[in-house]
Design an enzyme around this catalytic site. Structure first.
Site, PDB file in Angstrom:
ATOM      1  N   ARG A   6      14.183 -36.813 -23.754  1.00 54.16           N
ATOM      2  CA  ARG A   6      13.903 -35.690 -22.919  1.00 54.16           C
ATOM      3  C   ARG A   6      15.139 -35.046 -22.361  1.00 54.16           C
ATOM      4  NH1 ARG A   6       9.751 -39.019 -19.365  1.00 54.16           N
ATOM      5  NH2 ARG A   6      11.783 -39.928 -18.993  1.00 54.16           N
ATOM      6  N   ARG A  62      19.090 -24.127 -34.277  1.00 54.51           N
ATOM      7  CA  ARG A  62      19.496 -23.699 -35.793  1.00 54.51           C
ATOM      8  C   ARG A  62      20.676 -23.458 -36.185  1.00 54.51           C
ATOM      9  NH1 ARG A  62      14.756 -20.664 -34.353  1.00 54.51           N
ATOM     10  NH2 ARG A  62      12.744 -22.033 -34.710  1.00 54.51           N
ATOM     11  N   CYS A  74       9.706 -23.086 -29.730  1.00 56.92           N
ATOM     12  CA  CYS A  74       9.915 -22.489 -28.143  1.00 56.92           C
ATOM     13  C   CYS A  74       8.695 -22.284 -27.563  1.00 56.92           C
ATOM     14  CB  CYS A  74      10.812 -21.337 -28.114  1.00 56.92           C
ATOM     15  SG  CYS A  74      12.493 -21.441 -28.333  1.00 56.92           S
ATOM     16  N   GLU A  77       7.382 -23.023 -19.878  1.00 59.00           N
ATOM     17  CA  GLU A  77       6.702 -24.115 -19.024  1.00 59.00           C
ATOM     18  C   GLU A  77       5.498 -23.428 -18.167  1.00 59.00           C
ATOM     19  OE1 GLU A  77       7.282 -27.285 -17.781  1.00 59.00           O
ATOM     20  OE2 GLU A  77       8.359 -27.268 -19.715  1.00 59.00           O
ATOM     21  N   ARG A  89      14.250 -26.803 -20.966  1.00 61.55           N
ATOM     22  CA  ARG A  89      13.609 -28.096 -21.060  1.00 61.55           C
ATOM     23  C   ARG A  89      13.702 -28.507 -22.720  1.00 61.55           C
ATOM     24  NH1 ARG A  89      10.939 -26.614 -16.613  1.00 61.55           N
ATOM     25  NH2 ARG A  89      10.966 -28.307 -14.738  1.00 61.55           N
ATOM     26  N   TYR A 107      19.950 -34.825 -18.240  1.00 64.63           N
ATOM     27  CA  TYR A 107      19.808 -33.793 -17.121  1.00 64.63           C
ATOM     28  C   TYR A 107      21.176 -33.149 -16.845  1.00 64.63           C
ATOM     29  CZ  TYR A 107      14.873 -35.137 -17.571  1.00 64.63           C
ATOM     30  OH  TYR A 107      13.821 -35.407 -17.951  1.00 64.63           O
ATOM     31  N   ARG A 115      15.049 -35.188 -12.363  1.00 59.34           N
ATOM     32  CA  ARG A 115      14.698 -36.533 -12.541  1.00 59.34           C
ATOM     33  C   ARG A 115      16.039 -37.533 -11.993  1.00 59.34           C
ATOM     34  NH1 ARG A 115      10.485 -38.694 -15.933  1.00 59.34           N
ATOM     35  NH2 ARG A 115      11.162 -40.642 -14.890  1.00 59.34           N
TER      36      ARG A 115
END
Length: 120
Positions: A6, A62, A74, A77, A89, A107, A115
């Site tokens: 992540r 890419r 893509c 959210e 993200r 992050y 987080r």
């Protein structure tokens, strides 16, 4: 073994150059921190908050050397009240022998607030 890496970052403004640079920096750091090569990557899912609309962040992935054939998609959210704005993200699915507890999730920028428990 398949693992999920992540990561998230933020941009200060929604313009193509800024979004592409931030996305590239994020996925490259995710791969480097976990010693992942493009051949190890199964796919990358990138999401943005609804205020990021200037470009497809997948375009950045890419164009990274050696990443041409990595499947990337893509999406947006969920639009939750109070969510962090201008956020990108990434969820990278990879083949790796790294144990789950040792995976380094990345992050950057304001996204470190998402987080704090994963910051080293």
């Amino acid at each position: 073994m398949v693992r999920g890496l992540r990561g998230a970052t933020t941009v200060e403004l929604d313009d193509e150059k800024t979004v592409l640079a931030a996305t590239e920096a994020l996925v490259v750091e995710m791969a480097e921190a976990n010693r992942i090569s493009p051949d190890d990557i199964i796919s990358v899912l990138i999401s943005t908050t609804k205020d990021v609309t200037s470009t497809f962040p997948a375009k950045a992935v890419r164009t990274i050397g050696g990443w041409t054939y990595v499947p990337v998609m893509c999406t947006h959210e969920m639009d939750v009240p109070g969510a962090m704005p201008l956020c990108i993200r990434a969820l990278m699915h990879v083949n790796t022998d790294i144990p789950q507890r040792l995976i380094q999730h990345i992050y950057q920028n304001e996204a470190v607030k998402l987080r704090p428990d994963l910051q080293k």
